[in-house]
Motif scaffolding. Structure first.
Motif, mmCIF file in Angstrom:
data_model
loop_
_atom_site.group_PDB
_atom_site.id
_atom_site.type_symbol
_atom_site.label_atom_id
_atom_site.label_comp_id
_atom_site.label_asym_id
_atom_site.label_seq_id
_atom_site.Cartn_x
_atom_site.Cartn_y
_atom_site.Cartn_z
ATOM 1 N N ARG A 21 0.781 -1.251 -0.124
ATOM 2 C CA ARG A 21 0.161 -0.050 0.123
ATOM 3 C C ARG A 21 0.848 1.213 -0.116
ATOM 4 O O ARG A 21 0.358 2.433 -0.755
ATOM 5 C CB ARG A 21 -0.977 0.008 1.279
ATOM 6 N N ASP A 22 2.035 1.137 0.658
ATOM 7 C CA ASP A 22 2.824 2.389 0.992
ATOM 8 C C ASP A 22 3.834 2.768 0.276
ATOM 9 O O ASP A 22 4.581 3.843 0.453
ATOM 10 C CB ASP A 22 2.932 2.444 2.518
ATOM 11 N N THR A 23 4.160 1.775 -0.654
ATOM 12 C CA THR A 23 5.609 1.957 -1.302
ATOM 13 C C THR A 23 5.092 2.214 -2.870
ATOM 14 O O THR A 23 4.235 1.392 -3.425
ATOM 15 C CB THR A 23 6.754 1.177 -0.904
ATOM 16 N N LEU A 79 -0.773 -8.429 6.011
ATOM 17 C CA LEU A 79 0.493 -8.181 6.513
ATOM 18 C C LEU A 79 0.915 -6.735 6.711
ATOM 19 O O LEU A 79 1.813 -6.438 7.182
ATOM 20 C CB LEU A 79 1.675 -9.005 5.911
ATOM 21 N N GLU A 80 0.148 -5.758 6.174
ATOM 22 C CA GLU A 80 0.211 -4.519 6.151
ATOM 23 C C GLU A 80 0.346 -4.218 7.516
ATOM 24 O O GLU A 80 -0.217 -4.487 8.520
ATOM 25 C CB GLU A 80 -0.399 -3.730 5.236
ATOM 26 N N ALA A 81 1.248 -2.892 7.957
ATOM 27 C CA ALA A 81 1.411 -2.504 9.236
ATOM 28 C C ALA A 81 -0.024 -1.714 9.838
ATOM 29 O O ALA A 81 -0.295 -1.859 10.634
ATOM 30 C CB ALA A 81 2.367 -1.542 9.212
ATOM 31 N N MET A 114 -7.474 -0.127 -2.133
ATOM 32 C CA MET A 114 -6.460 -0.549 -2.847
ATOM 33 C C MET A 114 -6.909 -0.306 -4.332
ATOM 34 O O MET A 114 -5.870 0.128 -5.260
ATOM 35 C CB MET A 114 -5.959 -1.943 -2.590
ATOM 36 N N GLN A 115 -8.055 -0.758 -4.754
ATOM 37 C CA GLN A 115 -8.402 -0.579 -6.002
ATOM 38 C C GLN A 115 -8.346 0.620 -6.564
ATOM 39 O O GLN A 115 -8.107 1.126 -7.792
ATOM 40 C CB GLN A 115 -9.923 -1.363 -5.999
ATOM 41 N N VAL A 116 -8.729 1.673 -6.006
ATOM 42 C CA VAL A 116 -8.685 3.072 -6.245
ATOM 43 C C VAL A 116 -7.068 3.528 -6.637
ATOM 44 O O VAL A 116 -6.889 4.310 -7.619
ATOM 45 C CB VAL A 116 -9.394 4.096 -5.231
ATOM 46 N N THR A 117 -6.209 3.294 -5.711
ATOM 47 C CA THR A 117 -4.823 3.477 -5.810
ATOM 48 C C THR A 117 -4.328 2.949 -6.941
ATOM 49 O O THR A 117 -3.769 3.385 -7.635
ATOM 50 C CB THR A 117 -4.207 3.196 -4.440
ATOM 51 N N ASP A 133 4.551 10.134 -1.985
ATOM 52 C CA ASP A 133 5.121 11.200 -1.214
ATOM 53 C C ASP A 133 4.885 11.143 0.223
ATOM 54 O O ASP A 133 3.935 11.544 0.764
ATOM 55 C CB ASP A 133 4.285 12.491 -1.904
ATOM 56 N N GLY A 134 6.141 10.477 0.750
ATOM 57 C CA GLY A 134 6.058 10.596 2.240
ATOM 58 C C GLY A 134 5.114 9.551 2.855
ATOM 59 O O GLY A 134 4.564 9.571 3.965
#
Length: 268
Positions: A153-155, A176-178, A186-189, A202-203
C-alpha cells in the motif's frame, strides 16, 4: 641523396576507421529489422519500403534469407515473415538475458544521473522485494537493504506490482500490512497507477521520503521488475512529465525492448 625505402608495413588506418563489415549484410539486415519492428508478415512492396530499398533490390536478399531459415514466405498472399531460424535465435537470446543482471548497471547510472537512491524490486514469496540498490551520493536514511520486502500500500514498488499482477497473488498479503487497508481502497490506488503508467508516493511510508517506480516488461508482456527512485521529498520530482519520470521510463523502455517486449503486441 637517395630516398628512404618504403616501410615493410605501410600505415594501416583500419583501426582508426573501426572494424570493417560486409556492406551487403548490413543492407540486407534492414529487411530483418523491419520485420522485427512490425512483428507481422509484410508484402514485398511494404517490406522493401520500410527497409529503404526498392522491391527489386530487396527480393534477392529475401531469397537468400529464406534458404537459411531467417525469412519465410506465406503460401497464400506471398507476404514475408521471420523464419524458424530467426525465431530460434530470438528465443536463445531471451534465455541469455537475466532482467536483474541487465538492470543492475542501469541503476548505477540512474543514481549518478538523478542524485537519488535507485533500486530494483522483483516479486518474491512475500511480495515486492529489493534485490539491488544503488546508493545516491547522499544516501537516504531509510532502512533499505537487499531482501527488504516493500509495503504493497505505502511504497511505489508495492503499488506498481499490485497494479499489474493478478489480484490472487497480492491480496492475501494485505493482511501483513502495518496498517489495515481495504480492497476497495487499494483498487482506487491501483487504478491511478495503471492510468499513469507508474507509481508515486510522497512521504507515505516514511515522512519526508518520496519515491517513483516504473515497470519493466518481458517479451510475454509480464511485469518482471520495477526500477524505483527514492529520496528526500524536497529533491524527488514526482511530476508525470518531470525529468525523473522521463529518465526512469526511458531506461525501463530500453530494458523492456531488450527483453523482447513490444507494446503493440501486448495491447493486441
Amino acid at each position: 641523396m637517395p630516398s628512404s625505402p618504403a616501410p615493410d608495413h605501410p600505415h594501416d588506418d583500419s583501426a582508426e576507421r573501426g572494424p570493417r563489415g560486409i556492406q551487403s549484410i548490413e543492407v540486407g539486415g534492414q529487411l530483418l529489422l523491419a520485420l522485427a519492428h512490425h512483428g507481422r508478415p509484410l508484402p514485398l512492396k511494404d517490406l522493401a519500403r520500410e527497409a529503404g530499398m526498392s522491391p527489386a533490390k530487396a527480393h534477392p536478399y529475401l531469397v537468400s534469407f529464406q534458404k537459411i531459415g531467417l525469412v519465410e514466405q506465406e503460401a497464400e498472399g506471398g507476404r514475408y515473415g521471420l523464419g524458424a531460424l530467426a525465431l530460434q535465435m530470438g528465443l536463445i537470446g531471451l534465455q541469455q538475458y537475466d532482467p536483474v543482471r541487465l538492470a543492475t548497471p542501469l541503476i548505477e547510472e540512474l543514481a549518478a544521473q538523478t542524485g537519488l537512491t535507485v533500486a530494483i524490486a522483483v516479486w518474491g514469496n512475500r511480495g515486492p522485494t529489493l534485490v539491488r540498490i544503488a546508493e545516491a551520493p547522499s544516501p537516504v536514511h531509510v532502512s533499505m537493504r537487499h531482501g527488504t520486502v516493500m509495503s504493497l500500500r505505502d511504497t511505489a514498488s508495492g503499488r506498481l506490482f499490485a497494479a499489474w499482477l493478478p489480484k490472487a497473488l497480492w491480496q492475501p498479503l494485505l493482511a501483513l500490512e502495518a496498517q489495515p487497508v481495504s480492497a476497495k481502497e487499494m483498487q482506487v490506488t491501483l487504478a491511478t497507477v495503471r492510468a499513469e503508467g507508474l507509481a508515486r508516493v510522497d512521504g507515505t511510508a516514511v515522512p519526508g521520503v518520496s519515491a517513483m517506480a516504473v515497470p519493466v516488461w518481458d517479451g510475454a508482456g509480464h511485469l518482471v521488475l520495477a526500477l524505483t527512485a527514492i529520496g528526500p521529498s524536497a529533491t524527488v520530482d514526482l511530476r508525470l512529465d518531470g525529468l525523473l519520470a522521463g529518465v526512469l521510463q526511458a531506461q525501463a523502455s530500453g530494458l523492456s525492448q531488450r527483453l523482447g517486449y513490444r507494446p503493440q503486441a501486448a495491447k493486441a
